[in-house]
Design a protein around this motif. Structure first.
Motif, PDB file in Angstrom:
ATOM      1  N   LYS A 171     -11.107  10.440   0.073  1.00  0.00           N
ATOM      2  CA  LYS A 171      -9.886   9.653   0.222  1.00  0.00           C
ATOM      3  C   LYS A 171      -8.682  10.517   0.585  1.00  0.00           C
ATOM      4  O   LYS A 171      -7.722  10.020   1.168  1.00  0.00           O
ATOM      5  CB  LYS A 171      -9.593   8.857  -1.046  1.00  0.00           C
ATOM      6  N   SER A 172      -8.754  11.821   0.261  1.00  0.00           N
ATOM      7  CA  SER A 172      -7.664  12.716   0.660  1.00  0.00           C
ATOM      8  C   SER A 172      -7.685  12.937   2.173  1.00  0.00           C
ATOM      9  O   SER A 172      -6.636  13.059   2.813  1.00  0.00           O
ATOM     10  CB  SER A 172      -7.782  14.054  -0.073  1.00  0.00           C
ATOM     11  N   LEU A 173      -8.894  12.966   2.758  1.00  0.00           N
ATOM     12  CA  LEU A 173      -9.009  13.094   4.214  1.00  0.00           C
ATOM     13  C   LEU A 173      -8.531  11.811   4.891  1.00  0.00           C
ATOM     14  O   LEU A 173      -7.842  11.875   5.916  1.00  0.00           O
ATOM     15  CB  LEU A 173     -10.465  13.380   4.594  1.00  0.00           C
ATOM     16  N   ARG A 174      -8.888  10.674   4.325  1.00  0.00           N
ATOM     17  CA  ARG A 174      -8.432   9.392   4.868  1.00  0.00           C
ATOM     18  C   ARG A 174      -6.910   9.313   4.859  1.00  0.00           C
ATOM     19  O   ARG A 174      -6.290   8.839   5.821  1.00  0.00           O
ATOM     20  CB  ARG A 174      -9.029   8.234   4.074  1.00  0.00           C
ATOM     21  N   ALA A 175      -6.314   9.796   3.772  1.00  0.00           N
ATOM     22  CA  ALA A 175      -4.844   9.763   3.668  1.00  0.00           C
ATOM     23  C   ALA A 175      -4.193  10.635   4.728  1.00  0.00           C
ATOM     24  O   ALA A 175      -3.109  10.305   5.227  1.00  0.00           O
ATOM     25  CB  ALA A 175      -4.433  10.219   2.280  1.00  0.00           C
ATOM     26  N   MET A 176      -4.844  11.755   5.096  1.00  0.00           N
ATOM     27  CA  MET A 176      -4.274  12.631   6.112  1.00  0.00           C
ATOM     28  C   MET A 176      -4.493  12.079   7.521  1.00  0.00           C
ATOM     29  O   MET A 176      -3.877  12.561   8.476  1.00  0.00           O
ATOM     30  CB  MET A 176      -4.873  14.033   5.987  1.00  0.00           C
ATOM     31  N   ILE A 177      -5.319  11.068   7.647  1.00  0.00           N
ATOM     32  CA  ILE A 177      -5.559  10.451   8.963  1.00  0.00           C
ATOM     33  C   ILE A 177      -4.702   9.193   9.139  1.00  0.00           C
ATOM     34  O   ILE A 177      -4.019   9.024  10.150  1.00  0.00           O
ATOM     35  CB  ILE A 177      -7.042  10.119   9.142  1.00  0.00           C
ATOM     36  N   ILE A 178      -4.742   8.306   8.134  1.00  0.00           N
ATOM     37  CA  ILE A 178      -4.026   7.035   8.258  1.00  0.00           C
ATOM     38  C   ILE A 178      -2.808   6.938   7.344  1.00  0.00           C
ATOM     39  O   ILE A 178      -2.048   5.982   7.428  1.00  0.00           O
ATOM     40  CB  ILE A 178      -4.969   5.842   7.994  1.00  0.00           C
ATOM     41  N   GLY A 179      -2.641   7.943   6.465  1.00  0.00           N
ATOM     42  CA  GLY A 179      -1.464   7.963   5.607  1.00  0.00           C
ATOM     43  C   GLY A 179      -1.634   7.296   4.263  1.00  0.00           C
ATOM     44  O   GLY A 179      -0.854   7.534   3.350  1.00  0.00           O
ATOM     45  N   ARG A 180      -2.673   6.449   4.107  1.00  0.00           N
ATOM     46  CA  ARG A 180      -2.837   5.676   2.867  1.00  0.00           C
ATOM     47  C   ARG A 180      -4.186   5.959   2.220  1.00  0.00           C
ATOM     48  O   ARG A 180      -5.074   6.426   2.863  1.00  0.00           O
ATOM     49  CB  ARG A 180      -2.724   4.171   3.169  1.00  0.00           C
ATOM     50  N   ARG A 187       1.345  14.215   8.703  1.00  0.00           N
ATOM     51  CA  ARG A 187       0.029  14.081   9.331  1.00  0.00           C
ATOM     52  C   ARG A 187       0.016  14.697  10.722  1.00  0.00           C
ATOM     53  O   ARG A 187      -0.920  15.435  11.073  1.00  0.00           O
ATOM     54  CB  ARG A 187      -0.376  12.600   9.396  1.00  0.00           C
ATOM     55  N   VAL A 188       1.028  14.405  11.522  1.00  0.00           N
ATOM     56  CA  VAL A 188       1.081  14.931  12.888  1.00  0.00           C
ATOM     57  C   VAL A 188       1.146  16.455  12.878  1.00  0.00           C
ATOM     58  O   VAL A 188       0.381  17.144  13.579  1.00  0.00           O
ATOM     59  CB  VAL A 188       2.289  14.352  13.653  1.00  0.00           C
ATOM     60  N   MET A 189       2.050  17.016  12.062  1.00  0.00           N
ATOM     61  CA  MET A 189       2.203  18.472  12.029  1.00  0.00           C
ATOM     62  C   MET A 189       0.982  19.146  11.419  1.00  0.00           C
ATOM     63  O   MET A 189       0.614  20.258  11.816  1.00  0.00           O
ATOM     64  CB  MET A 189       3.471  18.844  11.258  1.00  0.00           C
ATOM     65  N   HIS A 190       0.344  18.498  10.454  1.00  0.00           N
ATOM     66  CA  HIS A 190      -0.863  19.050   9.838  1.00  0.00           C
ATOM     67  C   HIS A 190      -1.953  19.254  10.875  1.00  0.00           C
ATOM     68  O   HIS A 190      -2.573  20.318  10.958  1.00  0.00           O
ATOM     69  CB  HIS A 190      -1.352  18.112   8.736  1.00  0.00           C
ATOM     70  N   TRP A 191      -2.209  18.222  11.701  1.00  0.00           N
ATOM     71  CA  TRP A 191      -3.298  18.316  12.667  1.00  0.00           C
ATOM     72  C   TRP A 191      -2.956  19.256  13.821  1.00  0.00           C
ATOM     73  O   TRP A 191      -3.840  19.932  14.363  1.00  0.00           O
ATOM     74  CB  TRP A 191      -3.674  16.931  13.183  1.00  0.00           C
ATOM     75  N   ILE A 192      -1.672  19.323  14.190  1.00  0.00           N
ATOM     76  CA  ILE A 192      -1.272  20.291  15.216  1.00  0.00           C
ATOM     77  C   ILE A 192      -1.474  21.706  14.692  1.00  0.00           C
ATOM     78  O   ILE A 192      -1.997  22.587  15.403  1.00  0.00           O
ATOM     79  CB  ILE A 192       0.202  20.079  15.628  1.00  0.00           C
ATOM     80  N   ASN A 193      -1.089  21.950  13.439  1.00  0.00           N
ATOM     81  CA  ASN A 193      -1.301  23.264  12.833  1.00  0.00           C
ATOM     82  C   ASN A 193      -2.787  23.606  12.762  1.00  0.00           C
ATOM     83  O   ASN A 193      -3.186  24.753  12.999  1.00  0.00           O
ATOM     84  CB  ASN A 193      -0.706  23.304  11.423  1.00  0.00           C
ATOM     85  N   ALA A 194      -3.611  22.619  12.426  1.00  0.00           N
ATOM     86  CA  ALA A 194      -5.046  22.855  12.309  1.00  0.00           C
ATOM     87  C   ALA A 194      -5.633  23.283  13.654  1.00  0.00           C
ATOM     88  O   ALA A 194      -6.395  24.259  13.726  1.00  0.00           O
ATOM     89  CB  ALA A 194      -5.740  21.589  11.806  1.00  0.00           C
ATOM     90  N   VAL A 195      -5.272  22.566  14.718  1.00  0.00           N
ATOM     91  CA  VAL A 195      -5.773  22.912  16.050  1.00  0.00           C
ATOM     92  C   VAL A 195      -5.288  24.292  16.473  1.00  0.00           C
ATOM     93  O   VAL A 195      -6.060  25.123  16.978  1.00  0.00           O
ATOM     94  CB  VAL A 195      -5.330  21.847  17.084  1.00  0.00           C
ATOM     95  N   ALA A 196      -3.983  24.561  16.254  1.00  0.00           N
ATOM     96  CA  ALA A 196      -3.416  25.858  16.644  1.00  0.00           C
ATOM     97  C   ALA A 196      -4.081  26.999  15.886  1.00  0.00           C
ATOM     98  O   ALA A 196      -4.380  28.050  16.468  1.00  0.00           O
ATOM     99  CB  ALA A 196      -1.904  25.859  16.405  1.00  0.00           C
ATOM    100  N   THR A 213       0.837  -1.192   0.000  1.00  0.00           N
ATOM    101  CA  THR A 213       0.000   0.000   0.000  1.00  0.00           C
ATOM    102  C   THR A 213       0.871   1.241   0.000  1.00  0.00           C
ATOM    103  O   THR A 213       1.760   1.374   0.828  1.00  0.00           O
ATOM    104  CB  THR A 213      -0.914   0.022   1.243  1.00  0.00           C
ATOM    105  N   LYS A 214       0.606   2.129  -0.946  1.00  0.00           N
ATOM    106  CA  LYS A 214       1.417   3.336  -1.066  1.00  0.00           C
ATOM    107  C   LYS A 214       1.095   4.315   0.058  1.00  0.00           C
ATOM    108  O   LYS A 214      -0.064   4.599   0.339  1.00  0.00           O
ATOM    109  CB  LYS A 214       1.155   4.013  -2.410  1.00  0.00           C
ATOM    110  N   VAL A 215       2.140   4.823   0.695  1.00  0.00           N
ATOM    111  CA  VAL A 215       1.964   5.847   1.720  1.00  0.00           C
ATOM    112  C   VAL A 215       1.848   7.201   1.023  1.00  0.00           C
ATOM    113  O   VAL A 215       2.776   7.641   0.344  1.00  0.00           O
ATOM    114  CB  VAL A 215       3.146   5.857   2.714  1.00  0.00           C
ATOM    115  N   ILE A 216       0.709   7.842   1.176  1.00  0.00           N
ATOM    116  CA  ILE A 216       0.466   9.130   0.525  1.00  0.00           C
ATOM    117  C   ILE A 216       0.961  10.281   1.388  1.00  0.00           C
ATOM    118  O   ILE A 216       1.618  11.197   0.908  1.00  0.00           O
ATOM    119  CB  ILE A 216      -1.043   9.293   0.228  1.00  0.00           C
ATOM    120  N   GLN A 217       0.647  10.232   2.685  1.00  0.00           N
ATOM    121  CA  GLN A 217       1.066  11.272   3.613  1.00  0.00           C
ATOM    122  C   GLN A 217       1.914  10.634   4.716  1.00  0.00           C
ATOM    123  O   GLN A 217       1.406   9.854   5.510  1.00  0.00           O
ATOM    124  CB  GLN A 217      -0.142  11.980   4.242  1.00  0.00           C
TER     125      GLN A 217
END
Length: 209
Positions: free
Chosen positions: A200-209, A25-34, A16-20
């Motif tokens: 599927k872009s949201l899924r990739a930002m959560i689980i990476g694939r 992913r970690v920095m994206h969600w921290i930035n979103a909360v901040a 399975t290809k890792v998209i993110q």
């Protein structure tokens, strides 16, 4: 016999290809909360001394009053600055920004905008950004830098008077900060809409694939 078993294993457990990657992913969600914390507390700060003839409803602000909003704003500011700096350094060091965001040209942006408006813009390969995405991400990075600099100049106008002068004066820095906030809000709305249109872009930002 071993080759058959190997083939069956390959079929049973496809790569399975890792998209993110995890750090994105970690920095994206921290930035979103901040960002959300800063926006909501910033609206409460704005209400104490509005620039325009309107105020934000208290139900969408954070802090309850000016002092509380400032505490939330400064806490989220450090989180956003440190995480944002780590994101920029890592993105540059790994070459991700160069691969993902460059090159971008006006012709490509216009072509992709036309394709999007006619619902012909492809979303098949999430590892490749289209020209509109590249422009939006480059733009929000620039806006993020400006909003931090303008915010620092508002926070410490005496100590950082040279920074205030880059924006003209203190009132001008406040207007720049407000405009940057509005641009970030617009980006978030577009970003969320695109995520809903392409789940599927949201899924990739959560689980990476």
């Amino acid at each position: 016999m071993s080759s058959i078993a190997a083939t069956e294993t390959t079929i049973a457990t496809p790569q399975t290809k890792v998209i993110q990657p995890a750090w994105v992913r970690v920095m994206h969600w921290i930035n979103a909360v901040a960002m959300i914390l800063m926006i909501m507390s910033g609206w409460q700060i704005y209400n104490a001394s509005p620039l325009f003839d309107f105020r934000f409803d208290r139900s969408i602000t954070l802090g309850g009053w000016l002092g509380g909003a400032l505490l939330w704003h400064f806490a989220a500011m450090w989180l956003l600055m440190l995480n944002g700096l780590a994101y920029l350094v890592t993105g540059l060091a790994t070459g991700r920004f160069r691969r993902k965001l460059l090159p971008v040209s006006p012709a490509a942006v216009i072509a992709d905008v036309k394709a999007a408006l006619t619902f012909k813009l492809s979303h098949g390969d999430l590892t490749v950004y289209n020209a509109v995405q590249k422009l939006l991400y480059l733009g929000i990075i620039l806006v993020g830098i400006v909003v931090v600099l303008s915010g620092l100049s508002i926070w410490k106008p005496v100590q950082l008077h040279w920074l205030v002068m880059l924006f003209g004066d203190y009132p001008a820095a406040r207007y720049v900060h407000f405009v940057c906030m509005a641009l970030i809000c617009a980006f978030l709305v577009i970003h969320i809409l695109l995520a809903l249109l392409v789940p599927k872009s949201l899924r990739a930002m959560i689980i990476g694939r």
